[in-house]
Write an enzyme that holds these catalytic residues in place. Structure first.
Site, mmCIF file in Angstrom:
data_model
loop_
_atom_site.group_PDB
_atom_site.id
_atom_site.type_symbol
_atom_site.label_atom_id
_atom_site.label_comp_id
_atom_site.label_asym_id
_atom_site.label_seq_id
_atom_site.Cartn_x
_atom_site.Cartn_y
_atom_site.Cartn_z
ATOM 1 N N VAL A 204 0.835 -1.203 0.000
ATOM 2 C CA VAL A 204 0.000 0.000 0.000
ATOM 3 C C VAL A 204 0.870 1.254 0.000
ATOM 4 C CG1 VAL A 204 -1.775 1.298 1.251
ATOM 5 C CG2 VAL A 204 -1.879 -1.199 1.195
ATOM 6 N N CYS A 205 1.987 1.191 0.710
ATOM 7 C CA CYS A 205 2.851 2.371 0.890
ATOM 8 C C CYS A 205 3.286 3.050 -0.413
ATOM 9 C CB CYS A 205 4.071 2.008 1.732
ATOM 10 S SG CYS A 205 3.659 1.486 3.415
ATOM 11 N N PRO A 206 3.748 2.292 -1.432
ATOM 12 C CA PRO A 206 4.161 2.990 -2.650
ATOM 13 C C PRO A 206 3.022 3.728 -3.346
ATOM 14 C CG PRO A 206 4.210 0.599 -2.959
ATOM 15 C CD PRO A 206 4.052 0.850 -1.503
ATOM 16 N N GLU B 254 0.616 5.224 -1.879
ATOM 17 C CA GLU B 254 0.407 6.455 -1.119
ATOM 18 C C GLU B 254 1.505 7.473 -1.389
ATOM 19 O OE1 GLU B 254 -2.045 5.340 2.823
ATOM 20 O OE2 GLU B 254 0.099 4.919 2.920
ATOM 21 N N MET B 255 2.757 7.029 -1.385
ATOM 22 C CA MET B 255 3.863 7.968 -1.597
ATOM 23 C C MET B 255 3.772 8.611 -2.976
ATOM 24 S SD MET B 255 5.318 7.955 1.281
ATOM 25 C CE MET B 255 3.773 7.409 2.052
#
Length: 233
Positions: A86-88, A90-91
């Site tokens: 999920v993090c990429p 969002e970034m």
């Protein structure tokens, strides 16, 4: 964690499955006690100070001092880890949003427990390889976990930051704290809506009702003001 590292009360359960309960795990219990010695971020209070290395959009590693952002609004964007799932998304999304936020005097700072060199590798990697490419905001390395602790964002059992963010106003005060489950991504539209609502309320003294967006009606914070608003809506 092995049974040898557990208290006697936990050994029986550990024979069946791994146990990381606070009451049974002395290391987690001791760490939580240590965490409680820190003053935590609170709405309306001064944002906890920190200085930490960050991988910056210019491609270099620099020290970030949160005090140097006074006079600007800040979205302090905590996330679990680089090279995850999920993090990429969002970034990349917040990198695209950063330009709109700059227009309203707001900066984005990413924070995870990864090293600055892990941040660098992630930003230099192509999206086809799980990287995020060049971002428009810095990624802070909270490798000692102190920032995550101060802002109440540390997942103690996992040892990583939770998926949350804090909005700090131009006077250095915490105005908004939000946290998601690790598997749920955030909304960039909601982030900018909240920043604009805070700024509008600061400037005009009015309060922003449910689902408020710029251009919509606000409420004068008086008994007559709420009566007028409810009657009209």
């Amino acid at each position: 964690m092995s049974c040898n590292q557990q208290k006697e009360c936990c050994k029986k359960e550990c024979q069946e499955k791994e146990c990381c309960k606070e009451c049974c795990c002395p290391r987690i219990k001791a760490f939580k006690k240590f965490i409680n010695t820190f003053e935590k971020a609170q709405i309306g209070k001064e944002a906890p100070e920190f200085k930490a290395p960050a991988y910056c959009p210019c491609g270099s590693i620099k020290e970030i001092d949160i005090n140097e952002y006074r006079g600007k609004y800040v979205v302090l964007l905590f996330y679990p880890l680089d090279w995850t799932f999920v993090c990429p998304t969002e970034m990349i999304g917040y990198s695209e949003l950063a330009g709109q936020l700059k227009e309203i005097n707001c900066e984005v700072i990413g924070v995870s427990v990864d090293s600055v060199y892990c941040h660098q590798a992630w930003c230099e990697a192509d999206k086809s390889k799980g990287g995020v490419g060049k971002l428009t905001f810095p990624l802070v390395s909270d490798i000692k976990r102190c920032i995550s602790i101060k802002y109440g964002m540390l997942n103690v059992e996992a040892g990583i930051a939770r998926r949350g963010y804090v909005i700090i106003d131009d006077k250095g005060k915490v105005r908004y704290i939000q946290m998601n489950d690790d598997g749920i991504g955030r909304s960039t539209e909601e982030t900018i809506r909240i920043v604009k609502a805070i700024q509008f309320s600061d400037e005009h003294g009015a309060v922003c009702p449910l689902n408020w967006k710029p251009g919509k009606d606000t409420i004068e914070p008086t008994p007559d003001g709420i009566k007028k608003y409810l009657t009209a809506h």
